[in-house]
Design a protein around this motif. Structure first.
Motif, PDB file in Angstrom:
ATOM      1  N   VAL A  71      -4.449  -5.572  -5.803  1.00 26.18           N
ATOM      2  CA  VAL A  71      -5.466  -4.676  -5.255  1.00 26.18           C
ATOM      3  C   VAL A  71      -4.812  -3.482  -4.565  1.00 26.18           C
ATOM      4  CG1 VAL A  71      -5.663  -5.924  -3.069  1.00 26.18           C
ATOM      5  CG2 VAL A  71      -7.629  -4.673  -3.907  1.00 26.18           C
ATOM      6  N   LEU A  72      -3.571  -3.631  -4.122  1.00 31.19           N
ATOM      7  CA  LEU A  72      -2.851  -2.545  -3.454  1.00 31.19           C
ATOM      8  C   LEU A  72      -2.373  -1.476  -4.417  1.00 31.19           C
ATOM      9  CD1 LEU A  72      -0.598  -4.572  -1.005  1.00 31.19           C
ATOM     10  CD2 LEU A  72      -2.556  -3.172  -0.401  1.00 31.19           C
ATOM     11  N   ASN A  81      -5.792  -0.309   2.398  1.00 23.98           N
ATOM     12  CA  ASN A  81      -4.438   0.033   1.939  1.00 23.98           C
ATOM     13  C   ASN A  81      -4.499   0.633   0.539  1.00 23.98           C
ATOM     14  OD1 ASN A  81      -4.672  -2.307   3.678  1.00 23.98           O
ATOM     15  ND2 ASN A  81      -2.445  -2.354   3.678  1.00 23.98           N
ATOM     16  N   ALA A  82      -5.338   0.010  -0.301  1.00 22.53           N
ATOM     17  CA  ALA A  82      -5.433   0.473  -1.687  1.00 22.53           C
ATOM     18  C   ALA A  82      -5.906   1.920  -1.731  1.00 22.53           C
ATOM     19  CB  ALA A  82      -6.388  -0.436  -2.460  1.00 22.53           C
ATOM     20  N   ILE A 120       0.915  -2.434   4.465  1.00 24.61           N
ATOM     21  CA  ILE A 120       1.687  -1.412   3.768  1.00 24.61           C
ATOM     22  C   ILE A 120       0.805  -0.589   2.828  1.00 24.61           C
ATOM     23  CG2 ILE A 120       3.901  -2.622   3.821  1.00 24.61           C
ATOM     24  CD1 ILE A 120       2.708  -2.889   0.601  1.00 24.61           C
ATOM     25  N   ILE A 171       1.062   1.431  -0.737  1.00 23.76           N
ATOM     26  CA  ILE A 171       1.875   1.677  -1.932  1.00 23.76           C
ATOM     27  C   ILE A 171       1.437   3.023  -2.522  1.00 23.76           C
ATOM     28  CG2 ILE A 171       2.433   0.864  -4.251  1.00 23.76           C
ATOM     29  CD1 ILE A 171       1.997  -1.975  -3.197  1.00 23.76           C
ATOM     30  N   ARG A 220       0.499   5.944  -4.844  1.00 25.88           N
ATOM     31  CA  ARG A 220       0.078   5.994  -6.239  1.00 25.88           C
ATOM     32  C   ARG A 220       0.614   7.265  -6.886  1.00 25.88           C
ATOM     33  NH1 ARG A 220      -3.923   2.067  -7.257  1.00 25.88           N
ATOM     34  NH2 ARG A 220      -3.424   2.654  -9.380  1.00 25.88           N
ATOM     35  N   LEU A 221       0.877   7.151  -8.177  1.00 27.06           N
ATOM     36  CA  LEU A 221       1.313   8.336  -8.912  1.00 27.06           C
ATOM     37  C   LEU A 221       0.141   9.305  -9.011  1.00 27.06           C
ATOM     38  CD1 LEU A 221       3.347   6.847 -11.917  1.00 27.06           C
ATOM     39  CD2 LEU A 221       4.257   7.999  -9.888  1.00 27.06           C
TER      40      LEU A 221
END
Lengths: 258, 424
Positions: free
Chosen positions: A103-104, B274-275, B301, B303, B305-306
């Motif tokens: 999901v991250l 986070n997403a 955290i 992450i 994304r491109l």
């Protein structure tokens, strides 16, 4: 007199036995015993692919999803857990790139995390790497004494990975089966202490295989239960190919940073 | 007849005696769970009123043993968990004694939302394409009744008052999918009675015990049609919401800015924050904060994304933005990646879980503390907007959304692309 001799002999034997019992086993002996009681090295060597189908559940939280794990020789694996309301959480390796897509978002694994996911390359390495590919992953194996949990005596073996924190494995003293592992998993969220308890084994094609496991992480418990475990099933190679989002990350890494 | 009545009485008494065992088991589960899982056992040794969790157990257990109805048990359990003085502790079940005081509609929105503005319950937003918009409901109208029941202000004096008020108000105007309800409004001096047909539930996927809630969200271009606007009422249904969010970001590559509206959003699945953050952050290794649990500390955290969005980001919050909303807004503010507009958020930011008690009630409890990347505990404090701006009755009547307008003013005045690197 004979009785006395016999008694002396018995006592002597007992004493000798006690002295022998007092010598602790080595960690390696416990691991070797595990391989033996779960089917033996020859049986493990015959397994070239593993398919495990079942469920993953966050206990007490009404969260339960389908779980599928596929692994073949060469360090190729693909795991997917489909959780209602959250979607597919995927994890895999094509033998070179180790990744997850949760999901991250999509992510390439690196460092300790990559090493621990990829150090063992055999089909049986998901839950049996200690038995099958110990040398590839660990630099040290030590016996760490006994511990009694809920009335059962466990022999503990501390394994120090070549990268990462040591883990302690608990083997049932009577059966020789691995029953729990205490470890600290590297993750992007930080180091996560986990206790993995193997609640149930089943014999599949002559190998005693874990089929029900509970991961305890802080206040949460996750249960993984596999209703179907199959060895040497022909798996399509496409299963282990990198998903497009992961491939894009690999390509992006190759580009020079501006 | 007497015998029958006595027999019934006995049956009821005996039934409750058995039930009381279940209620005691429920008490035990609540007490023990908190004792075992509270992230900081030291806080249980000294509760806000000076008592200790271990010290109050027996007295509360005795009170549960002497109860005569589930409502009494529920009230005692609520009193017990309130002793902790934190958000995300709740006992929920059908409460017969409270059911008649306020209208309790279902979870389907009639397409408008209401808030207390200048002492009146006013329509603050009308959703495009919804039944309220189709019927001509306008922002600034006073909402008087729903389904013949007066809409009342509530929540005063409760912990996280603004959040509770918002939830109670939306509950009063809500209904069930497919239901037709009459609403009474006051527009200036004129009363308006409108019949709204609520849409069928959209099949939003819940999570765990959080089920049956429609997740309202929308994406559109605002301002001069060159700023992306994504509104999310709940952090749920990740399977559909996150791909829609991704589409919104991709559709907005050339936008001058992006606004995420989390007003009235009480939270949900924490990792959705986070997403979403991943689309606005280019640097690896950043986090929205840390979740401190007993035995495990987890970083929230992000992450990267491109091909994410690199322009200015504004986040709208209000007193009913809670939990995951606060983690997102507070975290992005900390990272200096977003400016926050609106009013101070609820300060109810503890990650929690929900489980079922033996008596069938739901029990929500916090399992962690959340601390932002800069070391701030948001619980009890909330996210302080960079620019505090609230609705006014006059602005609503003019069709203006002041917090959104303030965000747009900032975006249009803001950074050239060259300046944007400073935000990462």
């Amino acid at each position: 007199m004979r009785i006395q001799l016999l008694l002396t002999g018995l006592l002597s034997t007992s004493l000798l036995f006690a002295q022998r019992a007092a010598v602790p086993p080595t960690g390696q002996q416990i691991l070797d015993r595990y391989v033996k009681v779960t089917g033996g090295k020859a049986a493990y060597d015959k397994v070239k692919s593993v398919t495990m189908l079942g469920t993953m559940e966050i206990k007490g939280q009404n969260v339960r999803g389908e779980m599928k794990m596929y692994r073949i020789d060469g360090g190729k694996y693909y795991t997917v857990v489909d959780l209602p309301g959250v979607g597919k959480q995927e994890d895999g390796s094509d033998g070179t790139t180790v990744w997850d897509k949760t999901v991250l978002g999509p992510r390439l694994k690196t460092g300790d995390e990559k090493f621990l996911a990829a150090c063992a390359t055999g089909a049986m390495s998901e839950y049996q790497r200690t038995a099958t590919e110990q040398d590839k992953c660990y630099s040290k194996t030590e016996y760490s004494g006994e511990e009694t949990i809920a009335g059962k005596v466990y022999q503990k073996v501390t394994l120090t990975p070549k990268l990462g924190k040591p883990e302690v494995q608990y083997f049932d003293k009577v059966s020789g089966l691995l029953r729990r592992t205490r470890m600290i998993l590297p993750s992007p969220m930080g180091e996560v202490p986990i206790v993995m308890v193997i609640e149930e084994y089943k014999t599949i094609d002559g190998i005693v295989t874990p089929v029900k496991l509970v991961n305890q992480m802080g206040p949460m418990e996750m249960e993984m239960s596999f209703s179907s475990v199959r060895f040497n099933e022909k798996l399509p190679g496409t299963l282990f190919e990198l998903p497009p989002e992961i491939q894009a990350l690999v390509e992006a890494e190759k580009k020079p940073t501006p | 007849m007497k015998w029958i009545a006595a027999g019934l009485l006995l049956m009821c008494a005996s039934g409750w005696a058995q039930e009381r065992d279940v209620q005691l088991q429920s008490f035990d589960q609540v007490w023990q769970t908190i004792a075992n899982k509270h992230w900081n056992p030291k806080q249980l040794e000294k509760l806000p009123d000076g008592s200790s969790w271990a010290g109050i157990r027996d007295a509360y257990r005795k009170r549960v043993a002497a109860t005569k109805s589930p409502d009494e048990v529920r009230a005692i359990l609520r009193e017990l968990i309130a002793k902790i003085g934190k958000s995300h502790y709740a006992i929920s079940g059908f409460d017969a004694s409270r059911a008649s005081t306020l209208r309790q509609g279902g979870g389907t929105s009639p397409g408008f939302s209401v808030e207390l503005v200048e002492g009146k319950i006013l329509v603050t937003a009308v959703r495009a394409g919804g039944p309220a918009a189709a019927a001509g409901v306008k922002p600034g109208w006073e909402a008087l009744s729903a389904d013949g029941v007066a809409i009342q202000n509530a929540g005063q004096g409760m912990l996280h008052e603004d959040l509770r008020r918002h939830q109670i108000l939306q509950q009063q105007i809500g209904g069930y999918g497919g239901q037709t309800l009459d609403y009474e409004f006051r527009a200036g001096d004129e009363k308006k009675l409108l019949r709204l047909h609520l849409p069928k539930a959209d099949g939003s996927a819940g999570f765990g015990f959080m089920q049956g809630m429609d997740v309202q969200r929308e994406f559109r271009l605002v301002g001069q049609k060159d700023v992306g606007y994504f509104r999310l009422d709940l952090f749920l249904d990740a399977v559909r919401v996150l791909p829609q969010f991704e589409q919104a970001i991709k559709a907005c590559g050339a936008c001058k800015g992006f606004v995420i509206d989390l007003r009235g959003n009480p939270g949900g699945i924490a990792v959705m924050a986070n997403a979403m953050a991943g689309w606005f952050v280019a640097k690896s290794g950043v986090k929205l904060g840390t979740m401190y649990q007993r035995g495990v500390d987890l970083n929230f955290i992000v992450i990267p994304r491109l091909n994410g969005f690199t322009g200015p980001l504004a986040i709208l919050v209000d007193g009913a933005s809670a939990s995951t909303s606060e983690i997102f807004a507070g975290g992005m503010q900390d990272l200096k990646r977003a400016r926050v507009f609106g009013s101070r958020s609820a300060g109810a930011a503890l990650p929690s879980v929900i489980e079922v008690l033996p008596n069938g009630d739901f029990f929500q409890y916090a399992v962690a503390n959340y601390v932002s990347a800069s070391g701030l505990e948001l619980e009890g404090r909330g996210v302080t907007p960079d620019l505090a701006v609230a609705h006014t009755a006059e602005a609503l009547r003019q069709g203006k959304d002041r917090p959104l307008d303030a965000a747009l003013d900032w975006i249009y005045a803001n950074p050239t692309p060259a300046d944007r690197a400073a935000q990462h």
